[in-house]
Design a protein around this motif. Structure first.
Motif, PDB file in Angstrom:
ATOM      1  N   HIS A   1       1.349  -1.047  -0.146  1.00  0.00           N
ATOM      2  CA  HIS A   1      -0.283  -0.016  -0.281  1.00  0.00           C
ATOM      3  C   HIS A   1       0.589   1.799   0.349  1.00  0.00           C
TER       4      HIS A   1
ATOM      5  N   ILE B   1      -7.483  -7.325  -9.654  1.00  0.00           N
ATOM      6  CA  ILE B   1      -7.278  -6.590  -8.663  1.00  0.00           C
ATOM      7  C   ILE B   1      -7.335  -6.718  -7.180  1.00  0.00           C
TER       8      ILE B   1
ATOM      9  N   THR C   1      -6.845  -6.501  -2.699  1.00  0.00           N
ATOM     10  CA  THR C   1      -6.282  -6.277  -2.080  1.00  0.00           C
ATOM     11  C   THR C   1      -6.737  -6.822  -0.276  1.00  0.00           C
ATOM     12  N   THR C   2      -5.962  -6.270   0.470  1.00  0.00           N
ATOM     13  CA  THR C   2      -6.466  -6.869   1.957  1.00  0.00           C
ATOM     14  C   THR C   2      -7.674  -5.229   2.274  1.00  0.00           C
TER      15      THR C   2
ATOM     16  N   THR D   1      -4.625   0.291   1.623  1.00  0.00           N
ATOM     17  CA  THR D   1      -4.606  -0.465   0.594  1.00  0.00           C
ATOM     18  C   THR D   1      -5.747  -1.220  -0.664  1.00  0.00           C
ATOM     19  N   ARG D   2      -7.300  -0.499   0.094  1.00  0.00           N
ATOM     20  CA  ARG D   2      -7.846  -0.307  -1.229  1.00  0.00           C
ATOM     21  C   ARG D   2      -7.799   0.792  -1.637  1.00  0.00           C
TER      22      ARG D   2
ATOM     23  N   THR E   1      -5.284   2.706  -2.220  1.00  0.00           N
ATOM     24  CA  THR E   1      -3.610   2.278  -3.213  1.00  0.00           C
ATOM     25  C   THR E   1      -4.460   1.773  -4.404  1.00  0.00           C
ATOM     26  N   VAL E   2      -5.299   1.445  -4.614  1.00  0.00           N
ATOM     27  CA  VAL E   2      -6.017   0.198  -5.108  1.00  0.00           C
ATOM     28  C   VAL E   2      -6.711   1.001  -6.377  1.00  0.00           C
TER      29      VAL E   2
ATOM     30  N   PRO F   1     -11.941  -3.978  -7.466  1.00  0.00           N
ATOM     31  CA  PRO F   1     -11.210  -5.504  -6.466  1.00  0.00           C
ATOM     32  C   PRO F   1     -11.921  -5.975  -5.495  1.00  0.00           C
TER      33      PRO F   1
ATOM     34  N   VAL G   1      -2.448  -6.377  -3.853  1.00  0.00           N
ATOM     35  CA  VAL G   1      -1.937  -5.144  -3.248  1.00  0.00           C
ATOM     36  C   VAL G   1      -2.140  -5.326  -1.198  1.00  0.00           C
TER      37      VAL G   1
END
Length: 178
Positions: free
Chosen positions: A37, A74, A76-77, A82-83, A85-86, A97, A124
């Protein structure tokens, strides 16, 4: 006349089969991009910190870096950082995601191998999870560790249909402090 038609038919059949074989081998490698992230708010007491302005810029850099790639999914955690970031890349690619558990790297690796074989995906995670994901995919770590201040690694794991996966590391966006 019949012989010429038969040769033409065999030529068409050969070209069709050659085209199928070529397309199968071209799509047989799965590519997994892994990033941490972006920079997060380090204020004490935050359980799920947001990105800082530098982290938001990194998210835009990720969009610019991977936005022209054919990313099929995609992952993501389930954290705000992290969310976020994507988010720019997901918007550009019109992808939703998918949330995964960082505690079960093997399950995500199996899902990628099963559902996204021959495609490219982005994962991510966090400084303490993305190298483990490289290993879960069967590749050796391209770097020994990721420092807590390092947010600029872009790892790429190539998983061939046959043979051993390989991983490389490069940097993207603004350099992280040393």
């Amino acid at each position: 006349m019949f012989a010429r038609s038969l040769r033409g038919l065999f030529l068409l059949l050969f070209l069709a089969l050659a085209g199928c074989a070529g397309s199968r081998s071209a799509g047989s490698e799965t590519t997994v991009y892994l990033v941490r992230h972006g920079e997060k708010d380090l204020a004490p007491g935050l359980t799920d910190p947001l990105l800082t302005p530098a982290g938001e810029q990194r998210a835009l850099a990720l969009r610019d870096e991977l936005g022209q790639r054919r990313i099929a999914a995609i992952f993501t955690t389930d954290t705000k950082r992290t969310r976020a970031t994507v988010a720019p890349l997901a918007a550009k690619l019109s992808l939703t995601p998918l949330v995964y558990s960082a505690k079960d790297q093997a399950a995500l690796a199996a899902q990628i191998r099963r559902d996204y074989a021959g495609k490219a995906v982005l994962v991510v995670g966090h400084s303490n999870t993305i190298l483990e994901m490289v290993e879960a995919l069967g590749a050796a770590r391209p770097v020994s560790s990721i420092a807590d201040a390092a947010h600029d690694y872009l790892l790429e794991v190539r998983v061939p249909a046959a043979g051993s996966p390989t991983a490389t590391a490069r940097r993207y966006g603004a350099p992280s402090p040393k």
